[in-house]
Motif scaffolding. Structure first.
Motif, PDB file in Angstrom:
ATOM      1  N   ALA A 136     -34.742  35.682  54.094  1.00 13.22           N
ATOM      2  CA  ALA A 136     -33.530  36.158  54.790  1.00 13.22           C
ATOM      3  C   ALA A 136     -32.574  34.995  55.011  1.00 13.22           C
ATOM      4  N   SER A 137     -31.255  35.297  54.962  1.00 11.53           N
ATOM      5  CA  SER A 137     -30.256  34.242  55.188  1.00 11.53           C
ATOM      6  C   SER A 137     -30.170  33.884  56.668  1.00 11.53           C
ATOM      7  N   ALA A 138     -30.430  34.875  57.541  1.00 10.14           N
ATOM      8  CA  ALA A 138     -30.328  34.661  58.988  1.00 10.14           C
ATOM      9  C   ALA A 138     -31.090  35.787  59.674  1.00 10.14           C
ATOM     10  N   VAL A 139     -31.378  35.617  60.963  1.00  8.39           N
ATOM     11  CA  VAL A 139     -31.989  36.718  61.721  1.00  8.39           C
ATOM     12  C   VAL A 139     -31.073  37.112  62.874  1.00  8.39           C
ATOM     13  N   ILE A 140     -31.165  38.385  63.245  1.00  2.00           N
ATOM     14  CA  ILE A 140     -30.475  38.896  64.431  1.00  2.00           C
ATOM     15  C   ILE A 140     -31.580  39.259  65.422  1.00  2.00           C
ATOM     16  N   VAL A 141     -31.581  38.593  66.564  1.00  2.00           N
ATOM     17  CA  VAL A 141     -32.652  38.782  67.548  1.00  2.00           C
ATOM     18  C   VAL A 141     -32.188  39.801  68.578  1.00  2.00           C
ATOM     19  N   VAL A 142     -32.888  40.925  68.673  1.00  2.00           N
ATOM     20  CA  VAL A 142     -32.451  41.979  69.599  1.00  2.00           C
ATOM     21  C   VAL A 142     -33.374  42.028  70.808  1.00  2.00           C
ATOM     22  N   GLY A 143     -32.802  41.774  71.969  1.00  7.72           N
ATOM     23  CA  GLY A 143     -33.563  41.812  73.223  1.00  7.72           C
ATOM     24  C   GLY A 143     -33.597  43.207  73.831  1.00  7.72           C
ATOM     25  N   GLN A 144     -34.441  43.325  74.809  1.00 13.83           N
ATOM     26  CA  GLN A 144     -34.786  44.566  75.484  1.00 13.83           C
ATOM     27  C   GLN A 144     -33.603  45.282  76.150  1.00 13.83           C
ATOM     28  N   GLU A 145     -32.539  44.548  76.440  1.00 14.86           N
ATOM     29  CA  GLU A 145     -31.380  45.162  77.112  1.00 14.86           C
ATOM     30  C   GLU A 145     -30.585  46.067  76.178  1.00 14.86           C
ATOM     31  N   GLY A 146     -30.806  45.898  74.868  1.00 15.37           N
ATOM     32  CA  GLY A 146     -29.939  46.506  73.856  1.00 15.37           C
ATOM     33  C   GLY A 146     -29.975  48.030  73.811  1.00 15.37           C
ATOM     34  N   GLY A 147     -28.956  48.583  73.143  1.00 13.63           N
ATOM     35  CA  GLY A 147     -28.895  50.024  72.933  1.00 13.63           C
ATOM     36  C   GLY A 147     -29.601  50.398  71.646  1.00 13.63           C
ATOM     37  N   GLY A 148     -30.127  51.619  71.583  1.00 13.56           N
ATOM     38  CA  GLY A 148     -30.820  52.065  70.376  1.00 13.56           C
ATOM     39  C   GLY A 148     -32.230  51.504  70.312  1.00 13.56           C
ATOM     40  N   HIS A 149     -32.742  51.340  69.081  1.00 16.56           N
ATOM     41  CA  HIS A 149     -34.148  50.960  68.915  1.00 16.56           C
ATOM     42  C   HIS A 149     -34.414  49.514  69.295  1.00 16.56           C
ATOM     43  N   LEU A 150     -35.555  49.295  69.897  1.00 16.26           N
ATOM     44  CA  LEU A 150     -35.911  47.994  70.480  1.00 16.26           C
ATOM     45  C   LEU A 150     -37.267  47.547  69.959  1.00 16.26           C
ATOM     46  N   GLY A 151     -37.599  46.270  70.263  1.00 13.50           N
ATOM     47  CA  GLY A 151     -38.954  45.811  69.985  1.00 13.50           C
ATOM     48  C   GLY A 151     -39.934  46.461  70.961  1.00 13.50           C
ATOM     49  N   ARG A 152     -41.226  46.336  70.629  1.00 11.21           N
ATOM     50  CA  ARG A 152     -42.221  47.018  71.477  1.00 11.21           C
ATOM     51  C   ARG A 152     -42.675  46.178  72.659  1.00 11.21           C
ATOM     52  N   ASP A 153     -42.223  44.916  72.722  1.00  7.62           N
ATOM     53  CA  ASP A 153     -42.797  44.017  73.727  1.00  7.62           C
ATOM     54  C   ASP A 153     -41.952  43.820  74.982  1.00  7.62           C
ATOM     55  N   ASP A 154     -40.857  44.525  75.079  1.00  4.33           N
ATOM     56  CA  ASP A 154     -40.038  44.467  76.305  1.00  4.33           C
ATOM     57  C   ASP A 154     -39.555  43.064  76.660  1.00  4.33           C
ATOM     58  N   VAL A 155     -39.226  42.250  75.678  1.00  5.26           N
ATOM     59  CA  VAL A 155     -38.758  40.896  75.999  1.00  5.26           C
ATOM     60  C   VAL A 155     -37.220  40.865  75.936  1.00  5.26           C
ATOM     61  N   GLY A 156     -36.611  40.313  76.989  1.00  4.63           N
ATOM     62  CA  GLY A 156     -35.152  40.286  77.090  1.00  4.63           C
ATOM     63  C   GLY A 156     -34.532  39.210  76.206  1.00  4.63           C
ATOM     64  N   THR A 157     -33.236  39.369  75.956  1.00  3.65           N
ATOM     65  CA  THR A 157     -32.482  38.462  75.082  1.00  3.65           C
ATOM     66  C   THR A 157     -32.565  37.004  75.564  1.00  3.65           C
ATOM     67  N   MET A 158     -32.466  36.824  76.882  1.00  2.00           N
ATOM     68  CA  MET A 158     -32.453  35.472  77.470  1.00  2.00           C
ATOM     69  C   MET A 158     -33.712  34.674  77.142  1.00  2.00           C
ATOM     70  N   VAL A 159     -34.832  35.355  77.057  1.00  2.00           N
ATOM     71  CA  VAL A 159     -36.109  34.684  76.777  1.00  2.00           C
ATOM     72  C   VAL A 159     -36.357  34.601  75.271  1.00  2.00           C
TER      73      VAL A 159
END
Ligand SMILES: Cc1cc2nc3c(=O)[nH]c(=O)nc-3n(C[C@H](O)[C@H](O)[C@H](O)COP(=O)(O)O)c2cc1C
Length: 319
Positions: A136-159
Motif C-alpha cells: 500500500a502507498s499509505a494507510v488511513i487509520v480509522v478510530g472508534q469515534e468515526g461514522g460507519g464501519h469501525l474496527g472491532r477493538d474500540d480504540v480511539g483515534t488519539m491512541v
C-alpha cells in the motif's frame, strides 16, 4: 502558509484533507467539490449499481475537476463482487484507490504495476503493518469515534494514530472524529501526514444526495447521539441514535444473527433515511463529530475555515 506533507506530495494535492468513502452519498458532485477546494474527493464505488455506473461517475468527475480524485472500494460489504469495478478504475487510470472492509491483497496486487496510489483503511497496528507489507502507498487509520464501519477493538483515534505512525514507514492519514482545523492540527501533532473526514463532508451543500432530515439530524445531534450497531455480528458501525437504531439493537439483544438483522441493516434500509428522507424506515451512519456540526457550508467554505483555524493554531505554536 504551506501545507506540504508526504500525503500532499504523494497524491499531488494542495491540502492533506481526504473525503472518506460515503456509501450512497459519495458521487462526482461531492468528490469534485473537495478536489477543487484542494483536498482529495472520492467516488464511492461499491454503492453504485454496477461497473458502468462507476465509469460514468469517473467521466463526470473529470468534467467537473482537473484535480486528482479517488475511488473508494468497501469490499465485503453490499454483497457485490468488486473486481469488474477495479478493472474500470484501472482502465480509467484514476489517480487514487482506497480500500476497506476486507482483505486488500487482490486489489493491491492488480494495481501494483500501475501508477495508481493505493490507500488502505486500517484500525490496528497489525493491519497497518500488513498493508505496508502488501505494498500500500499509505494507510488511513480509522478510530472508534468515526461514522460507519469501525474496527472491532474500540480504540480511539488519539491512541491509534501515534501507534500506527510508530509502526510503519509509509504515510499515515488520521480518520475518525475530525471535523475542523483543530482536529486536523491535532492529527498532525500525533504524527499523521493528513486527515480523512466522512461525517463532516455530508453536512455540506455539495453532498446533494443526503436527505434534508439526515442533514438536519447531523446539525441537531450532540456528541453523545450516536450508537454502535452490528457488534453482535462482528461488524461494528456507528449510526445516529433513532427509534430505528433502537430496533436494530433490540434484535441484536434477542436474536443476534445476520439472518434476523439483514433486512434492518441493508443498504436499502440505509438509503431509505439518508437519501429518501424516511427517517422512521431506515438508519444513517454518523460519527461522534456530529456534535460539532452546526451548519451546511459549501465544501470550499468548510475547507477555507479549516485552513484559517489551522493557521491560527500554527501561529500560536510559534509563540
Ligand atoms: C454515511 C457514511 C458512509 C460511509 N461509507 C463508507 C464507504 O462506503 N467506504 C468507506 O471506506 N468508508 C465509509 N465511511 C467511513 C468514512 O469514509 C470515514 O472513514 C469516517 O466517516 C471517518 O470518521 P468521521 O465520520 O468521524 O469523519 C462512511 C461513513 C459515513 C458517515
Amino acid at each position: 502558509m504551506k501545507w506540504n506533507t508526504r500525503i500532499t506530495e504523494l497524491l499531488h494535492i494542495k491540502y492533506p484533507i481526504i473525503q472518506g468513502g460515503l456509501a450512497y452519498l459519495g458521487y462526482s458532485d461531492l468528490a469534485a467539490a473537495v478536489s477543487n477546494a484542494g483536498g482529495l474527493g472520492q467516488i464511492t464505488a461499491m454503492s453504485l449499481p454496477n461497473a458502468d455506473a462507476l465509469r460514468q461517475e469517473i467521466v463526470r468527475v473529470r468534467q467537473l475537476t482537473d484535480q486528482p480524485f479517488g475511488v473508494n472500494f468497501a469490499i465485503g460489504m453490499h454483497g457485490a463482487s468488486y473486481m469488474d469495478r477495479v478493472q474500470v478504475a484501472m482502465e480509467e487510470r484514476v489517480p487514487v484507490v482506497t480500500i476497506t472492509g476486507g482483505n486488500p491483497t487482490e486489489i493491491l496486487e492488480i494495481l501494483e504495476p500501475t501508477d495508481i496510489h493505493t490507500l488502505v483503511l486500517v484500525s490496528s497496528r497489525r493491519q497497518a503493518q500488513k498493508a505496508e507489507q502488501l505494498g500500500a502507498s499509505a494507510v488511513i487509520v480509522v478510530g472508534q469515534e468515526g461514522g460507519g464501519h469501525l474496527g472491532r477493538d474500540d480504540v480511539g483515534t488519539m491512541v491509534l494514530v501515534p501507534q500506527v505512525v510508530d509502526s510503519v514507514s509509509i504515510p499515515v492519514v488520521a480518520s475518525g472524529g475530525i471535523g475542523d482545523g483543530r482536529g486536523w492540527m491535532a492529527a498532525h501533532a500525533l504524527g499523521a501526514d493528513g486527515i480523512e473526514m466522512g461525517t463532516r463532508f455530508i453536512a455540506t451543500q455539495e453532498c446533494v444526495h443526503a436527505s434534508s432530515s439526515y442533514k438536519k439530524a447531523l446539525i441537531e445531534s450532540s456528541e453523545s447521539d450516536t450508537v454502535v450497531i452490528k457488534r453482535s455480528i462482528h461488524s461494528p458501525a456507528r449510526v445516529l441514535k433513532s427509534e430505528y437504531a433502537d430496533k436494530i439493537l433490540e434484535i441484536e439483544r434477542v436474536s443476534p444473527t445476520y439472518e434476523a438483522l439483514k433486512n434492518y441493516i441493508s443498504g436499502e434500509a440505509n438509503r431509505r433515511w439518508i437519501c429518501d428522507d424516511k427517517k422512521e424506515e431506515g438508519f444513517g451512519w454518523a460519527g461522534q463529530v456530529t456534535g460539532m456540526i452546526q451548519d451546511i457550508p459549501t465544501v470550499s467554505e468548510l475547507i477555507d475555515r479549516m485552513i484559517k483555524d489551522a493557521e491560527r493554531i500554527r501561529e500560536k505554536w510559534r509563540t
